[in-house]
Design an enzyme around this catalytic site. Structure first.
Site, mmCIF file in Angstrom:
data_model
loop_
_atom_site.group_PDB
_atom_site.id
_atom_site.type_symbol
_atom_site.label_atom_id
_atom_site.label_comp_id
_atom_site.label_asym_id
_atom_site.label_seq_id
_atom_site.Cartn_x
_atom_site.Cartn_y
_atom_site.Cartn_z
ATOM 1 N N HIS A 94 0.854 -1.181 0.000
ATOM 2 C CA HIS A 94 0.000 0.000 0.000
ATOM 3 C C HIS A 94 0.889 1.229 0.000
ATOM 4 C CE1 HIS A 94 0.865 -0.576 4.282
ATOM 5 N NE2 HIS A 94 0.433 0.645 4.529
ATOM 6 N N HIS B 94 1.170 3.998 1.974
ATOM 7 C CA HIS B 94 1.665 4.741 3.122
ATOM 8 C C HIS B 94 3.190 4.796 3.063
ATOM 9 C CE1 HIS B 94 -2.215 4.142 5.675
ATOM 10 N NE2 HIS B 94 -2.244 5.263 4.997
ATOM 11 N N ASP C 245 5.643 4.538 5.115
ATOM 12 C CA ASP C 245 6.512 3.559 5.775
ATOM 13 C C ASP C 245 6.550 2.221 5.044
ATOM 14 O OD1 ASP C 245 3.852 3.137 6.605
ATOM 15 O OD2 ASP C 245 4.438 2.316 8.539
ATOM 16 N N HIS C 246 5.853 2.152 3.893
ATOM 17 C CA HIS C 246 5.904 0.960 3.047
ATOM 18 C C HIS C 246 6.302 1.270 1.603
ATOM 19 C CE1 HIS C 246 3.900 -1.875 5.909
ATOM 20 N NE2 HIS C 246 3.564 -0.707 6.436
ATOM 21 N N HIS D 172 -7.476 -1.969 5.360
ATOM 22 C CA HIS D 172 -6.579 -0.982 5.969
ATOM 23 C C HIS D 172 -7.084 0.447 5.810
ATOM 24 C CE1 HIS D 172 -2.940 0.318 7.828
ATOM 25 N NE2 HIS D 172 -2.437 0.888 6.749
#
Length: 256
Positions: free
Chosen positions: A64, A66, A68-69, A145
């Site tokens: 996804h 976001h 931090d990914h 999510h």
């Protein structure tokens, strides 16, 4: 170690921002000569280079968007086009709908759109998406999510690893993980506040999902900062009878 085995190398597992010794979410999948960068959280590109150059990757898979990914896709773009890397072709990139435009909006600084497709051949994920990447079969399922997000089942040589990405417990993840050799599952520290949508697993949730899926092994990752990895492992183990490990940065797990 048998090079044909399915292997998971942890590049980072911190959330929501890297620590001094742990980047955000990112992993290297390998089997034989196949290499896939799975999630590209902040700081993971630096660690990836311990094991593979960008031009040695067979694909990138993103759960996804976001940061931090996915944030290191931005620096990977510059590395792939403007430094010492020479790509024979754009790197296949599997991610949620809108991935290419999201990257382009950030990278474009003039009226001309930045050519993200010169670095990445973008393929949009959908529920049930399946692709063969060298020795690896990747099957993606949509998960819960709050934004478009996916989990993935990776299979090679008769063994399987399932990665949750970020998600609340949901039927699609449990179904995807059915009978897997290992479930790599996020384990945030706390439940969502009352009245708010749940979008993460707690450590207890990760144990319950692993048990419901009859996974052979659980590896907790994405542990919230209010917990130590050991506390997350211990809490997950209260709900799962199999072995439980933590996705420590630099760790390599071999399956099969």
């Amino acid at each position: 170690m048998n090079s044909e085995r399915l292997r998971l190398t942890v590049l980072g597992s911190a959330t929501p921002y890297p620590t001094v010794d742990n980047p955000c979410s990112g992993y290297l999948l390998s089997s034989g000569g196949t290499r896939v960068w799975m999630d590209a959280g902040t700081g993971t590109l630096a660690q990836l280079q311990r094991y593979a150059r960008l031009d040695e990757l067979d694909a990138i898979w993103i759960s996804h968007l976001h940061a931090d990914h996915s944030a290191d896709l931005l620096t990977a773009y510059y590395g792939a086009l403007f430094a010492d890397v020479r790509l024979a072709a754009p790197i296949p990139l599997y991610g949620p709908a809108g991935t290419a435009d999201r990257l382009a909006h950030f990278l474009t600084n003039t009226s001309t759109r930045s050519p993200v497709e010169s670095a990445f051949a973008v393929h949009e994920l959908h529920d049930g998406h399946q692709v063969q990447v060298g020795a690896l079969t990747l099957t993606s399922r949509a998960v819960a999510h709050g934004i478009p997000a996916f989990a993935v089942r990776v299979e090679a040589g008769g063994t399987s690893l399932v990665y949750s990405g970020d998600t609340a417990p949901c039927a699609s993840l449990t179904e995807l993980a059915e009978g897997c050799d290992a479930l790599l599952c996020e384990a945030e520290s706390v439940q969502a506040p009352v009245g708010e949508e749940k979008v993460h697993h707690t450590p207890e949730d990760s144990g319950e999902t692993a048990g419901a899926a009859r996974a052979a092994r659980l590896i907790v990752t994405h542990v919230g900062r209010s917990l130590t990895p050991q506390q997350a492992v211990e809490r997950a183990a209260t709900r799962f009878d199999g072995p439980v490990d933590h996705a420590a940065p630099g760790a390599t797990f071999s399956f099969g």
